[in-house]
Design an enzyme around this catalytic site. Structure first.
Site, PDB file in Angstrom:
ATOM      1  N   GLU A 126       0.811  -1.220   0.000  1.00 43.23           N
ATOM      2  CA  GLU A 126       0.000   0.000   0.000  1.00 43.23           C
ATOM      3  C   GLU A 126       0.845   1.271   0.000  1.00 43.23           C
ATOM      4  O   GLU A 126       0.403   2.316  -0.465  1.00 43.23           O
ATOM      5  CB  GLU A 126      -0.923  -0.012   1.236  1.00 43.23           C
ATOM      6  CG  GLU A 126      -1.921  -1.163   1.194  1.00 43.23           C
ATOM      7  CD  GLU A 126      -2.512  -1.509   2.553  1.00 43.23           C
ATOM      8  OE1 GLU A 126      -3.625  -2.035   2.573  1.00 43.23           O
ATOM      9  OE2 GLU A 126      -1.869  -1.282   3.589  1.00 43.23           O
ATOM     10  N   ASP A 137     -11.030  -8.281  -1.396  1.00 47.43           N
ATOM     11  CA  ASP A 137     -11.718  -9.575  -1.229  1.00 47.43           C
ATOM     12  C   ASP A 137     -13.096  -9.307  -0.651  1.00 47.43           C
ATOM     13  O   ASP A 137     -13.449  -8.174  -0.355  1.00 47.43           O
ATOM     14  CB  ASP A 137     -10.888 -10.477  -0.294  1.00 47.43           C
ATOM     15  CG  ASP A 137     -10.717  -9.855   1.077  1.00 47.43           C
ATOM     16  OD1 ASP A 137     -11.602 -10.036   1.903  1.00 47.43           O
ATOM     17  OD2 ASP A 137      -9.704  -9.144   1.309  1.00 47.43           O
TER      18      ASP A 137
HETATM   19  N1  ADE Z   1      -8.041  -6.304   4.640  1.00 51.99           N
HETATM   20  C1  ADE Z   1      -8.298  -6.776   3.414  1.00 51.99           C
HETATM   21  N2  ADE Z   1      -9.217  -7.769   3.451  1.00 51.99           N
HETATM   22  C2  ADE Z   1      -9.520  -7.938   4.763  1.00 51.99           C
HETATM   23  C3  ADE Z   1     -10.384  -8.829   5.440  1.00 51.99           C
HETATM   24  N3  ADE Z   1     -11.106  -9.741   4.793  1.00 51.99           N
HETATM   25  N4  ADE Z   1     -10.446  -8.739   6.799  1.00 51.99           N
HETATM   26  C4  ADE Z   1      -9.698  -7.816   7.459  1.00 51.99           C
HETATM   27  N5  ADE Z   1      -8.864  -6.964   6.850  1.00 51.99           N
HETATM   28  C5  ADE Z   1      -8.777  -7.019   5.515  1.00 51.99           C
END
Ligand code: ADE
Length: 230
Positions: A13, A200
């Site tokens: 990032e 995600d």
């Molecule tokens: N950052 C990116 N995806 C995440 C997730 N599923 N849970 C917590 N932090 C995240």
């Protein structure tokens, strides 16, 4: 707006933004490297805080107390909770809170911080508008919403937990730093905004999707921050 602190949790990032920066000085404090300089002649301090709420809070407090930033932007990735969100869509924080703060045994609501006047931290209106504007202009195939971000020291990859975050908090997405940054900015009276690109959907496929999309998602967040600074 003065100097702006920009926090990312992970190398993915932060590296993309550091590549766009004119670095004047690097300070190491509390195991974190603070890159002081400019992007497009705007004064910034860029830092990778590490993963999780405590790292994020330490970092935000150093930016404010020692490096005198006037506003904080947190950029990075998140898991989508709102079913309307797709991977690589953007959530700009309207507000942030902890999803793993649990004093329900004393009758408090989940997420409520006892003996504090608030547990939901509102992002700065102008920063939210600027971030949302920049998101809309940057994204070609993906959407941006203003919404609620919930944070906890959990990588959410279980449908039951995902569902509970929607039911308990009406969350749009989840990550592991934003509420700690919002909390720290709130107690210091410093404006903040969190900008997260969905890597995600916080379900059983989250690990795979995260690995596949993290770089592209981080790149999108970087483009948005750059346009905001302009
Ligand atoms: N950052 C990116 N995806 C995440 C997730 N599923 N849970 C917590 N932090 C995240």
């Amino acid at each position: 707006m003065g100097t702006i602190g920009i926090i990312g949790a992970m190398d993915e990032e932060v590296d993309v933004l550091r590549g766009e920066m004119e670095i004047k000085e690097v300070k190491s404090i509390a195991n974190m490297k603070f890159y002081i300089g400019n992007i497009d002649s705007k004064g910034i301090v860029l830092v990778r805080c590490g993963i999780g709420k405590v790292n994020a809070a330490i970092c935000a407090q150093i930016l404010i107390s020692e490096l005198n930033v006037n506003a904080v932007i947190n950029t990075g990735v998140a898991g989508a909770i709102n079913d309307d969100l797709d991977v690589l869509d953007i959530v700009v924080s309207k507000d942030v809170l902890y999803h793993d703060f649990d004093v329900t045994g004393f009758g408090h609501k989940l997420g409520e911080i006892p003996r504090m006047e608030r547990s939901i931290f509102s992002a700065d209106y102008d920063l939210v508008e600027k971030a949302w504007d920049a998101s809309k202009k940057t994204l070609e195939k993906h959407d941006a919403i203003k919404g609620r971000i919930v944070s906890g020291d959990i990588f959410v990859s279980d449908f039951k937990i995902k569902k509970s975050l929607l039911e308990n908090f009406n969350a749009d997405c989840t990550e592991m730093e934003g509420a700690a940054i919002g909390h720290t900015c709130y107690v210091n009276n410093i404006p903040f905004v969190i900008i997260r690109s969905m890597s995600d959907k916080a379900d059983g496929s989250a690990h795979n999707n995260f690995n596949e999309f993290v770089q592209e998602a981080a790149n999108n967040s970087k483009d948005i921050v750059k346009l905001m600074l302009k």
